[in-house]
Design an enzyme around this catalytic site. Structure first.
Site, PDB file in Angstrom:
ATOM      1  N   LYS A   1     101.761  39.811  35.308  1.00 32.14           N
ATOM      2  CA  LYS A   1     101.946  38.831  34.253  1.00 32.14           C
ATOM      3  C   LYS A   1     101.565  37.451  34.482  1.00 32.14           C
ATOM      4  O   LYS A   1     101.371  37.353  35.707  1.00 32.14           O
ATOM      5  CB  LYS A   1     103.173  38.792  33.128  1.00 32.14           C
ATOM      6  CG  LYS A   1     104.200  38.049  34.068  1.00 32.14           C
ATOM      7  CD  LYS A   1     105.566  38.126  33.511  1.00 32.14           C
ATOM      8  CE  LYS A   1     106.518  36.773  34.095  1.00 32.14           C
ATOM      9  NZ  LYS A   1     107.771  36.752  33.310  1.00 32.14           N
TER      10      LYS A   1
ATOM     11  N   LEU B   1     106.811  42.367  21.592  1.00 33.50           N
ATOM     12  CA  LEU B   1     106.130  43.545  20.929  1.00 33.50           C
ATOM     13  C   LEU B   1     104.732  43.620  21.174  1.00 33.50           C
ATOM     14  O   LEU B   1     103.748  44.092  20.412  1.00 33.50           O
ATOM     15  CB  LEU B   1     106.117  43.103  19.153  1.00 33.50           C
ATOM     16  CG  LEU B   1     107.524  42.842  18.653  1.00 33.50           C
ATOM     17  CD1 LEU B   1     107.450  42.724  17.185  1.00 33.50           C
ATOM     18  CD2 LEU B   1     108.312  44.383  18.759  1.00 33.50           C
TER      19      LEU B   1
ATOM     20  N   LEU C   1     116.571  35.548  33.915  1.00 36.58           N
ATOM     21  CA  LEU C   1     115.372  34.769  34.167  1.00 36.58           C
ATOM     22  C   LEU C   1     114.107  35.637  34.474  1.00 36.58           C
ATOM     23  O   LEU C   1     114.078  36.590  35.147  1.00 36.58           O
ATOM     24  CB  LEU C   1     115.505  33.854  35.222  1.00 36.58           C
ATOM     25  CG  LEU C   1     116.155  34.136  36.735  1.00 36.58           C
ATOM     26  CD1 LEU C   1     114.810  34.519  37.563  1.00 36.58           C
ATOM     27  CD2 LEU C   1     116.621  33.184  37.413  1.00 36.58           C
TER      28      LEU C   1
ATOM     29  N   ALA D   1     101.481  44.890  22.801  1.00 32.08           N
ATOM     30  CA  ALA D   1     101.057  46.161  23.512  1.00 32.08           C
ATOM     31  C   ALA D   1     100.015  45.854  24.614  1.00 32.08           C
ATOM     32  O   ALA D   1      99.470  44.641  24.393  1.00 32.08           O
ATOM     33  CB  ALA D   1     100.408  46.940  22.288  1.00 32.08           C
TER      34      ALA D   1
ATOM     35  N   CYS E   1     111.372  44.026  38.066  1.00 28.82           N
ATOM     36  CA  CYS E   1     112.432  44.330  37.542  1.00 28.82           C
ATOM     37  C   CYS E   1     112.487  45.629  36.501  1.00 28.82           C
ATOM     38  O   CYS E   1     113.364  46.413  36.784  1.00 28.82           O
ATOM     39  CB  CYS E   1     112.936  43.168  36.576  1.00 28.82           C
ATOM     40  SG  CYS E   1     112.977  41.507  37.587  1.00 28.82           S
TER      41      CYS E   1
ATOM     42  N   LYS F   1     123.349  43.584  31.813  1.00 33.02           N
ATOM     43  CA  LYS F   1     122.316  43.451  32.391  1.00 33.02           C
ATOM     44  C   LYS F   1     121.169  44.789  32.240  1.00 33.02           C
ATOM     45  O   LYS F   1     120.022  44.360  32.097  1.00 33.02           O
ATOM     46  CB  LYS F   1     122.115  42.990  33.922  1.00 33.02           C
ATOM     47  CG  LYS F   1     121.083  43.101  34.889  1.00 33.02           C
ATOM     48  CD  LYS F   1     120.102  41.848  34.513  1.00 33.02           C
ATOM     49  CE  LYS F   1     118.860  41.731  35.364  1.00 33.02           C
ATOM     50  NZ  LYS F   1     118.056  40.926  34.876  1.00 33.02           N
TER      51      LYS F   1
ATOM     52  N   VAL G   1     115.064  34.886  42.297  1.00 35.44           N
ATOM     53  CA  VAL G   1     116.573  34.640  41.795  1.00 35.44           C
ATOM     54  C   VAL G   1     117.039  33.832  42.518  1.00 35.44           C
ATOM     55  O   VAL G   1     117.700  32.470  41.868  1.00 35.44           O
ATOM     56  CB  VAL G   1     117.513  35.875  41.328  1.00 35.44           C
ATOM     57  CG1 VAL G   1     118.834  35.465  40.906  1.00 35.44           C
ATOM     58  CG2 VAL G   1     116.594  36.891  40.575  1.00 35.44           C
TER      59      VAL G   1
ATOM     60  N   ARG H   1     103.991  43.004  42.388  1.00 38.71           N
ATOM     61  CA  ARG H   1     104.825  44.116  42.439  1.00 38.71           C
ATOM     62  C   ARG H   1     104.788  44.809  40.931  1.00 38.71           C
ATOM     63  O   ARG H   1     104.936  44.378  39.976  1.00 38.71           O
ATOM     64  CB  ARG H   1     106.178  43.626  42.664  1.00 38.71           C
ATOM     65  CG  ARG H   1     106.500  43.374  44.001  1.00 38.71           C
ATOM     66  CD  ARG H   1     108.039  42.887  44.262  1.00 38.71           C
ATOM     67  NE  ARG H   1     108.368  41.614  43.758  1.00 38.71           N
ATOM     68  CZ  ARG H   1     109.546  40.856  43.656  1.00 38.71           C
ATOM     69  NH1 ARG H   1     110.378  41.429  44.385  1.00 38.71           N
ATOM     70  NH2 ARG H   1     109.492  39.923  43.325  1.00 38.71           N
TER      71      ARG H   1
ATOM     72  N   LYS I   1     110.762  31.078  55.901  1.00 36.52           N
ATOM     73  CA  LYS I   1     111.110  30.799  54.577  1.00 36.52           C
ATOM     74  C   LYS I   1     112.009  29.446  54.724  1.00 36.52           C
ATOM     75  O   LYS I   1     112.050  28.507  54.068  1.00 36.52           O
ATOM     76  CB  LYS I   1     111.929  31.801  53.723  1.00 36.52           C
ATOM     77  CG  LYS I   1     112.239  31.553  52.406  1.00 36.52           C
ATOM     78  CD  LYS I   1     112.808  32.535  51.784  1.00 36.52           C
ATOM     79  CE  LYS I   1     111.729  33.875  51.417  1.00 36.52           C
ATOM     80  NZ  LYS I   1     112.591  34.832  50.725  1.00 36.52           N
TER      81      LYS I   1
HETATM   82  C1  UGA Z   1     112.353  40.538  33.135  1.00 37.02           C
HETATM   83  C2  UGA Z   1     113.419  39.899  31.951  1.00 37.02           C
HETATM   84  O1  UGA Z   1     112.539  39.593  30.854  1.00 37.02           O
HETATM   85  C3  UGA Z   1     114.241  38.974  32.367  1.00 37.02           C
HETATM   86  O2  UGA Z   1     115.236  38.844  31.228  1.00 37.02           O
HETATM   87  C4  UGA Z   1     115.127  39.585  33.517  1.00 37.02           C
HETATM   88  O3  UGA Z   1     115.970  38.673  33.930  1.00 37.02           O
HETATM   89  C5  UGA Z   1     114.000  39.881  34.570  1.00 37.02           C
HETATM   90  O4  UGA Z   1     113.310  40.971  34.290  1.00 37.02           O
HETATM   91  C6  UGA Z   1     114.949  40.294  35.741  1.00 37.02           C
HETATM   92  O5  UGA Z   1     115.697  41.535  35.738  1.00 37.02           O
HETATM   93  O6  UGA Z   1     115.204  39.820  36.733  1.00 37.02           O
HETATM   94  P1  UGA Z   1     110.239  39.790  34.121  1.00 37.02           P
HETATM   95  O7  UGA Z   1     110.283  40.875  35.128  1.00 37.02           O
HETATM   96  O8  UGA Z   1     109.943  38.398  35.089  1.00 37.02           O
HETATM   97  O9  UGA Z   1     111.607  39.475  33.566  1.00 37.02           O
HETATM   98  O10 UGA Z   1     109.050  39.400  33.112  1.00 37.02           O
HETATM   99  P2  UGA Z   1     108.795  39.899  31.495  1.00 37.02           P
HETATM  100  O11 UGA Z   1     108.338  38.382  30.959  1.00 37.02           O
HETATM  101  O12 UGA Z   1     109.901  40.452  31.096  1.00 37.02           O
HETATM  102  O13 UGA Z   1     107.777  40.863  31.889  1.00 37.02           O
HETATM  103  C7  UGA Z   1     107.702  42.269  32.313  1.00 37.02           C
HETATM  104  C8  UGA Z   1     106.467  43.054  31.919  1.00 37.02           C
HETATM  105  O14 UGA Z   1     106.701  43.461  30.602  1.00 37.02           O
HETATM  106  C9  UGA Z   1     105.191  42.211  32.308  1.00 37.02           C
HETATM  107  O15 UGA Z   1     104.186  43.290  33.056  1.00 37.02           O
HETATM  108  C10 UGA Z   1     104.750  41.885  30.994  1.00 37.02           C
HETATM  109  O16 UGA Z   1     103.118  41.887  30.928  1.00 37.02           O
HETATM  110  C11 UGA Z   1     105.141  43.116  30.131  1.00 37.02           C
HETATM  111  N1  UGA Z   1     105.238  42.721  28.724  1.00 37.02           N
HETATM  112  C12 UGA Z   1     106.026  41.815  28.268  1.00 37.02           C
HETATM  113  C13 UGA Z   1     104.557  43.561  27.867  1.00 37.02           C
HETATM  114  O17 UGA Z   1     103.793  44.519  28.319  1.00 37.02           O
HETATM  115  N2  UGA Z   1     104.665  43.160  26.347  1.00 37.02           N
HETATM  116  C14 UGA Z   1     105.495  42.418  25.927  1.00 37.02           C
HETATM  117  O18 UGA Z   1     105.530  42.042  24.708  1.00 37.02           O
HETATM  118  C15 UGA Z   1     106.337  41.486  26.992  1.00 37.02           C
END
Ligand code: UGA
Length: 458
Positions: free
Chosen positions: A318, A248, A151, A250, A258, A202, A11, A325, A35
């Site tokens: 992802k 959506l 983000l 799965a 997060c 949030k 962040v 993490r 860093k």
């Molecule tokens: C998430 C939120 O999307 C951000 O808006 C937020 O700011 C951030 O947390 C935070 O609090 O800092 P992030 O953890 O980077 O972001 O990643 P995401 O893209 O949200 O994915 C989170 C997890 O959900 C991943 O493991 C992803 O594979 C999973 N996911 C996501 C699914 O299993 N299915 C989906 O349809 C979408």
């Protein structure tokens, strides 16, 4: 404007670079001198799309230091971006936020706005303001604003520069005008609210998204039983604008820094206030179970993983990030290793972070390509939907693997692409494609020594 950003993780660093990109001068503070030295050399310390080039572009507008006393002395605006990790009881550990606030209070010599971007439980920023005012050494005015970030890793730069919304929790006019001015050039929708509501926006946003994922994962599990297809279900649901197409998908559950932490923290808070969030509790439980779904599926084909050669594709939580993490891979690999599997693993960028937890050994070999990973394997687990994995030619699975049983936790391949090739392909919430039995080759059951059980029976 000039601002200080403290805490240069995902962040903080992305925010600092984006604030510089929007024309501000940014002093970047972190306790980690390695860093800071890397950033002084203009080396991005995290893997994030477009970050390195924006860092280079704006480097002259940025100063990097571990000397927080010096950084805060003349600061008029400080953004706190330090972590709020999970404690063992699920609540958020606020010690880093508190420490940063105390250091600001001790050193600031001008009127100052403290903008808290860290995810903090509802009410934390009120307490931070009280604490800062109680501890401040100089007779200056310090106001605290809650400004949560939205983000996502992999798209963090874009999510910051083109934010869906800018949430500003302010308690007075002076603070309100200062932060509105800071974000003026972003030209994004602004939600002005109280500090407590900003903090809740949030948590509620992240928890809602986590619930959406867990809901789809449960529907997917049911689809497998009733012979329906989760991809079609998601497409059909997504056309309804009240539901939306996003989140959506799965799979084998959400991970990252997060959702797992924020669901547990909000659940903890709801219990603390005697308002248990049962929906959030369910989302957490579903996610924990979902992470191990591929192992359960695999047990249809092996009695134990002992001596089974397993290819693992994808380690990060992802794609487009090196972050591991709370990644499902971290929950699965210890079980496979414990049972004696021989693993060959591959991730386009996550290897370095993964090696901090799992060193290379006889049982765990890090590979450099998908082909090398698959070579000789009897099972393949897919944990991350990297583009490189999704675009891999499915016809190579049977050519490379000893027995092509593919367990895909991210639905990387269409069912059509698996038809007419000698593989067993199991994914989430979709039909199993069985091109091995269909060819009269039903010898895909293996015993605990990695031998084909049916071979032995014959
Ligand atoms: C998430 C939120 O999307 C951000 O808006 C937020 O700011 C951030 O947390 C935070 O609090 O800092 P992030 O953890 O980077 O972001 O990643 P995401 O893209 O949200 O994915 C989170 C997890 O959900 C991943 O493991 C992803 O594979 C999973 N996911 C996501 C699914 O299993 N299915 C989906 O349809 C979408």
């Amino acid at each position: 404007m000039e601002l200080v950003v403290t805490g240069l993780g995902y962040v903080g660093l992305v925010t600092a670079v984006c604030m510089a990109e929007r024309g501000n001068t940014v002093v970047c503070v972190d306790v980690d001198d390695q860093k800071i030295e890397a950033l002084k050399r203009c080396e991005a310390t995290i893997f994030e799309k477009n970050l390195a080039c924006l860092l280079r572009k704006n480097h002259e507008k940025m100063r990097f230091t571990t000397d927080f006393a010096d950084a805060y002395r003349n600061a008029t605006m400080v953004m706190i971006c330090v972590g709020t990790p999970e404690r063992s009881d699920g609540s958020a550990d606020l010690s880093y936020v508190r420490r940063a606030a105390e250091q600001i209070a001790e050193h600031v010599e001008s009127d100052c706005i403290v903008i808290v971007k860290s995810t903090t439980p509802i009410g934390t920023n009120d307490k931070i303001e009280q604490a800062v005012r109680a501890r401040q050494k100089n007779n200056v005015r310090i106001d605290v604003v809650s400004n949560p970030e939205f983000l996502a890793q992999g798209t963090a730069v874009d999510n910051t520069l083109n934010a869906s919304r800018i949430v500003l929790g302010v308690e007075n006019e002076r603070a309100k005008q200062a932060v509105l001015e800071l974000y003026r050039d972003f030209e994004r929708p602004v939600v002005l609210t109280s500090r407590r509501s900003a903090e809740m926006i949030k948590y509620a946003s992240n928890n809602f998204l986590a619930m959406k994922i867990s809901f789809m994962n449960e529907i997917a599990n049911l689809c497998e039983k009733i012979d329906a297809d989760i991809e079609d279900i998601a497409a059909g649901m997504g056309f309804d604008e009240r539901i939306g197409k996003a989140f959506l998908n799965a799979g084998i559950g959400y991970g990252g820094s997060c959702f797992p932490k924020d669901t547990k923290a909000l659940y903890w808070l709801s219990n603390f206030h005697d308002r248990e969030l049962k929906t959030v509790k369910a989302a957490i439980e579903v996610n924990e179970r979902q992470k191990l779904k591929l192992i359960k599926k695999a047990k249809k084909y092996v009695s134990s993983f002992e001596d089974i050669c397993i290819a693992v594709l994808g380690l990060t939580f992802k794609p487009d990030t090196d972050d591991i993490r709370d990644a499902p891979s971290l929950a699965n690999l210890p079980i496979l290793l414990e049972e004696g599997a021989r693993l060959r693993v591959y991730d386009p960028v996550g290897e370095k972070n993964f090696k901090k937890f799992f060193a290379e050994s006889d049982a765990l070999r890090y590979c450099k390509t998908i082909d090398e990973t698959l070579s000789g394997a009897q099972l393949c687990f897919i944990f991350t939907q990297w583009e490189e994995i999704k675009s891999y030619d499915a016809r190579n699975f049977p050519a490379k693997m000893r027995r092509a049983i593919i367990l895909d936790g991210r639905n990387c391949f269409s069912l059509d692409s698996m038809k007419n090739i000698p593989v067993i392909y199991e994914s989430i919430g979709r039909k199993t494609v069985d091109g091995l039995s269909a060819r009269g080759n039903s010898k895909h059951l293996m015993d605990g020594k990695g031998r084909d059980a049916l071979d032995n029976c014959i």
